[in-house]
Scaffold this motif. Structure first.
Motif, PDB file in Angstrom:
ATOM      1  N   GLY A 115       0.809  -1.218   0.000  1.00 33.36           N
ATOM      2  CA  GLY A 115       0.000   0.000   0.000  1.00 33.36           C
ATOM      3  C   GLY A 115       0.835   1.257   0.000  1.00 33.36           C
ATOM      4  O   GLY A 115       1.983   1.263   0.461  1.00 33.36           O
ATOM      5  N   GLN A 116       0.245   2.316  -0.528  1.00 32.78           N
ATOM      6  CA  GLN A 116       0.913   3.614  -0.540  1.00 32.78           C
ATOM      7  C   GLN A 116      -0.146   4.703  -0.535  1.00 32.78           C
ATOM      8  O   GLN A 116      -1.162   4.613  -1.221  1.00 32.78           O
ATOM      9  N   TYR A 117       0.077   5.741   0.274  1.00 34.57           N
ATOM     10  CA  TYR A 117      -0.911   6.821   0.358  1.00 34.57           C
ATOM     11  C   TYR A 117      -0.252   8.080   0.896  1.00 34.57           C
ATOM     12  O   TYR A 117       0.861   8.056   1.436  1.00 34.57           O
ATOM     13  N   PHE A 118      -0.959   9.187   0.735  1.00 31.65           N
ATOM     14  CA  PHE A 118      -0.507  10.462   1.269  1.00 31.65           C
ATOM     15  C   PHE A 118      -0.991  10.599   2.709  1.00 31.65           C
ATOM     16  O   PHE A 118      -2.100  10.189   3.041  1.00 31.65           O
ATOM     17  N   PHE A 119      -0.159  11.210   3.547  1.00 32.24           N
ATOM     18  CA  PHE A 119      -0.539  11.443   4.937  1.00 32.24           C
ATOM     19  C   PHE A 119      -0.157  12.872   5.298  1.00 32.24           C
ATOM     20  O   PHE A 119       0.960  13.308   5.047  1.00 32.24           O
ATOM     21  N   ASN A 120      -1.104  13.599   5.889  1.00 30.56           N
ATOM     22  CA  ASN A 120      -0.900  15.003   6.222  1.00 30.56           C
ATOM     23  C   ASN A 120      -0.557  15.132   7.691  1.00 30.56           C
ATOM     24  O   ASN A 120      -1.377  14.827   8.553  1.00 30.56           O
ATOM     25  N   THR A 121       0.661  15.571   7.983  1.00 32.15           N
ATOM     26  CA  THR A 121       1.088  15.743   9.368  1.00 32.15           C
ATOM     27  C   THR A 121       1.005  17.196   9.813  1.00 32.15           C
ATOM     28  O   THR A 121       1.384  17.520  10.937  1.00 32.15           O
ATOM     29  N   ALA A 122       0.499  18.087   8.940  1.00 33.63           N
ATOM     30  CA  ALA A 122       0.379  19.501   9.298  1.00 33.63           C
ATOM     31  C   ALA A 122      -0.711  19.679  10.348  1.00 33.63           C
ATOM     32  O   ALA A 122      -1.614  18.849  10.470  1.00 33.63           O
ATOM     33  N   PRO A 123      -0.667  20.768  11.136  1.00 34.46           N
ATOM     34  CA  PRO A 123      -1.704  21.009  12.145  1.00 34.46           C
ATOM     35  C   PRO A 123      -3.082  21.000  11.503  1.00 34.46           C
ATOM     36  O   PRO A 123      -3.321  21.627  10.471  1.00 34.46           O
ATOM     37  N   GLY A 124      -3.988  20.265  12.123  1.00 33.00           N
ATOM     38  CA  GLY A 124      -5.350  20.183  11.586  1.00 33.00           C
ATOM     39  C   GLY A 124      -5.537  19.020  10.653  1.00 33.00           C
ATOM     40  O   GLY A 124      -6.659  18.688  10.290  1.00 33.00           O
ATOM     41  N   GLY A 125      -4.433  18.388  10.194  1.00 26.30           N
ATOM     42  CA  GLY A 125      -4.563  17.235   9.309  1.00 26.30           C
ATOM     43  C   GLY A 125      -4.843  15.990  10.109  1.00 26.30           C
ATOM     44  O   GLY A 125      -4.593  15.914  11.303  1.00 26.30           O
ATOM     45  N   GLY A 126      -5.356  14.982   9.442  1.00 29.70           N
ATOM     46  CA  GLY A 126      -5.641  13.738  10.133  1.00 29.70           C
ATOM     47  C   GLY A 126      -6.548  12.872   9.318  1.00 29.70           C
ATOM     48  O   GLY A 126      -7.114  13.309   8.319  1.00 29.70           O
ATOM     49  N   ALA A 127      -6.732  11.666   9.753  1.00 31.73           N
ATOM     50  CA  ALA A 127      -7.480  10.693   8.978  1.00 31.73           C
ATOM     51  C   ALA A 127      -8.952  11.017   8.888  1.00 31.73           C
ATOM     52  O   ALA A 127      -9.639  10.548   8.000  1.00 31.73           O
ATOM     53  N   ASP A 128      -9.476  11.828   9.817  1.00 32.28           N
ATOM     54  CA  ASP A 128     -10.906  12.090   9.822  1.00 32.28           C
ATOM     55  C   ASP A 128     -11.258  13.401   9.145  1.00 32.28           C
ATOM     56  O   ASP A 128     -12.410  13.829   9.168  1.00 32.28           O
TER      57      ASP A 128
END
Length: 266
Positions: A115-128
């Motif tokens: 698997g491969q995907y983008f993940f946002n670690t910036a403030p306010g980012g998240g899976a939901d």
């Protein structure tokens, strides 16, 4: 090339869901049943690397398959599959240049990418949250069309503007080997959306990037593997047409950069 949740195999009631049923893997791993302890290992690896278990990531796919296998009495609750049990699982992260907080996550079972995907670690980012996590199970070379489609998940709620249209035109032209806009193609749709959005004041009335590129590879007359040179051309077009001279985080240019980097690693 997105990965769906596993469904019950049609080969027979006594057959477990195997790795080869839900992931593009090879060798002995492909024929091994997905077991509960395998899924637990991947969930633990995701939590260590990301601080959470993204919906639609490899762990969630494995958990669904392992649960079905266990409910059918085909694997035990404390069982490991042979190859994953010996070789383990891992999760790696790569920062995306020019996109602070955006990372490209790759997940492996027994050394094979699942698997491969983008993940946002910036403030306010998240899976939901929209744009927080976009799952794309890429296991082959990523095409330009597929990179555009990835932008539908990482920046799908962004209203289309001139910079998006320029980036999409550059991507489609690169794939086709021509500079002209293809009538009825994804670039033509992006240009029309950008022109219409410029006349509207409210964002909720504007056409979003996801509306334009969600099925980009279907509407493109030609497609090709994304390369670093292709990504540079697309990013340059996006920046030239942005008043702030920058590429949008998770947008068309960022998706092209991520796809080109992935292809180069493979």
């Amino acid at each position: 090339m997105s990965q769906n949740q596993p469904t019950r195999p049609v080969r027979g009631q006594e057959q477990p869901i195997r790795y080869g049923d839900v992931f593009a893997v090879s060798g002995s791993l492909a024929g091994e049943a997905i077991s509960p302890r395998d899924a637990a290992m991947m969930q633990s690896a995701e939590n260590r690397a990301l601080g959470q278990t993204p919906q639609g990531g490899a762990a969630s796919v494995m958990e669904s398959a392992a649960m079905w296998n266990e409910q059918c009495g085909l694997v035990g609750h404390e069982q490991f599959s042979d190859t994953p049990g010996r070789q383990g699982v891992s999760v790696t992260q790569t920062d995306i240049p020019g996109c602070p907080g955006q990372r490209l996550v790759t997940e492996f079972v027994a050394g094979q990418a699942v698997g491969q995907y983008f993940f946002n670690t910036a403030p306010g980012g998240g899976a939901d949250e929209a744009g927080g996590v976009a799952v794309e199970m890429w296991t082959d070379k990523v095409s330009i069309g597929e990179a555009l489609e990835a932008a539908a998940t990482t920046a799908g709620n962004k209203p289309v503007d001139a910079s998006d249209a320029a980036a999409i035109q550059a991507a489609e032209a690169t794939a086709a080997g021509a500079n002209a806009v293809t009538p009825g193609g994804v670039a033509a749709a992006a240009q029309a959306a950008a022109a219409a959005n410029a006349l509207k004041y409210r964002d909720d009335e504007k056409t979003k990037l996801g509306d334009v590129v969600a099925d980009a590879s279907v509407w493109m007359a030609m497609d090709k593997e994304a390369t670093r040179e292709d990504a540079e051309r697309v990013v340059a077009a996006e920046m030239r047409n942005n008043p702030e001279l920058r590429a949008h985080p998770g947008g068309v240019g960022a998706s092209m950069v991520a796809a080109a980097r992935l292809n180069q690693e493979r």
